[in-house]
Write an enzyme that holds these catalytic residues in place. Structure first.
Site, mmCIF file in Angstrom:
data_model
loop_
_atom_site.group_PDB
_atom_site.id
_atom_site.type_symbol
_atom_site.label_atom_id
_atom_site.label_comp_id
_atom_site.label_asym_id
_atom_site.label_seq_id
_atom_site.Cartn_x
_atom_site.Cartn_y
_atom_site.Cartn_z
ATOM 1 N N CYS A 135 0.986 -1.287 -0.110
ATOM 2 C CA CYS A 135 0.032 0.062 0.178
ATOM 3 C C CYS A 135 0.767 1.204 0.124
ATOM 4 C CB CYS A 135 -0.804 0.180 1.171
ATOM 5 S SG CYS A 135 -0.124 -0.037 2.860
ATOM 6 N N CYS A 136 0.142 2.368 -0.443
ATOM 7 C CA CYS A 136 0.754 3.809 -0.555
ATOM 8 C C CYS A 136 1.926 3.412 -1.498
ATOM 9 C CB CYS A 136 1.309 4.055 0.993
ATOM 10 S SG CYS A 136 1.973 5.688 1.169
ATOM 11 N N ILE A 137 3.283 3.935 -0.880
ATOM 12 C CA ILE A 137 4.281 3.977 -1.930
ATOM 13 C C ILE A 137 4.925 2.632 -2.191
ATOM 14 C CG2 ILE A 137 6.060 4.566 -0.081
ATOM 15 C CD1 ILE A 137 6.086 6.231 -3.705
#
Length: 224
Positions: A135-137
């Site tokens: 998730c995210c980066i």
């Protein structure tokens, strides 16, 4: 049988380690689903330490494993000891530590290298056809290691809601397919068994981040 899931952290704090709310959401949702969790982090120095009040680097030096232990309440292992054979799935929360401590994406973008230990773990789960949640980066790790994979970091057009959208363009240049999605949605690459969601790549309410992470966790467990 409860699924056994490895969670890999990158420190403690959004600007130089794992994003704490994302890591907590992963652990909460895994607990709710009855999974057995093993938390790992590499035993290496952080790239740098950021004063989260001022948003600026400090001269301090910290260790990724020691800092990650704060989130894991001390129940954590050296990433070098991870054995994919005893595990069903892998999840890596986001935070700039992914781009600074698990890889060099923060300074080199698409030309980055991924930590040897992290790359070994990702390739081991991939080769064993075991699902990986990012998730995210952290989907940039998959984009770098698995050319042609499908991931999402949210949207590919920068705006107030999506301030980090240029990440998607860099990932496309690595040969992966980026799929635009909303913060509460996930993308599942069935062929590579990757489940990704944007989390704090989006400027969204924290409950929406939590819900998107929960959906990622449930999809990972469904594939496990």
């Amino acid at each position: 049988m409860a699924k056994r899931v490895a969670v890999v952290l990158a420190g403690c704090g959004v600007f130089d380690g794992s994003e704490i709310h994302e890591a907590s959401a992963v652990l909460v949702h895994l607990s709710r689903e009855g999974a057995q969790v093993e938390v790992y982090a590499p035993n290496i120095p952080q790239m740098h330490v950021v004063d989260h009040l001022k948003g600026q680097p400090t001269p301090e030096q910290r260790n990724v494993l020691v800092e990650s232990a704060r989130i894991a309440r001390g129940n954590i292992k050296d990433l070098a000891k991870l054995d994919v054979k005893g595990l069903d799935a892998l999840i890596i929360p986001g935070g700039f530590g992914v781009a600074k401590n698990l890889s060099t994406w923060a300074t080199q973008g698409k030309n980055c290298s991924v930590s040897k230990e992290v790359e070994h773990v990702l390739r081991a789960f991939h080769a064993a056809h075991k699902p990986i949640g990012l998730c995210c980066i952290s989907p940039v790790l998959a984009a770098k290691i698995f050319p042609g994979c499908e991931v999402t970091v949210g949207h590919d057009t920068e705006c107030e809601q999506w301030p980090y959208a240029k990440t998607a363009e860099a990932m496309k240049e690595l040969g992966c397919r980026h799929v635009n999605s909303q913060v509460t949605e996930v993308h599942v690459d069935a062929r590579n068994r990757l489940v990704t969601t944007s989390a704090f790549m989006c400027n969204a309410p924290i409950h929406d981040i939590h819900d998107g992470v929960g959906k990622m966790v449930r999809e990972v467990l469904r594939l496990a």
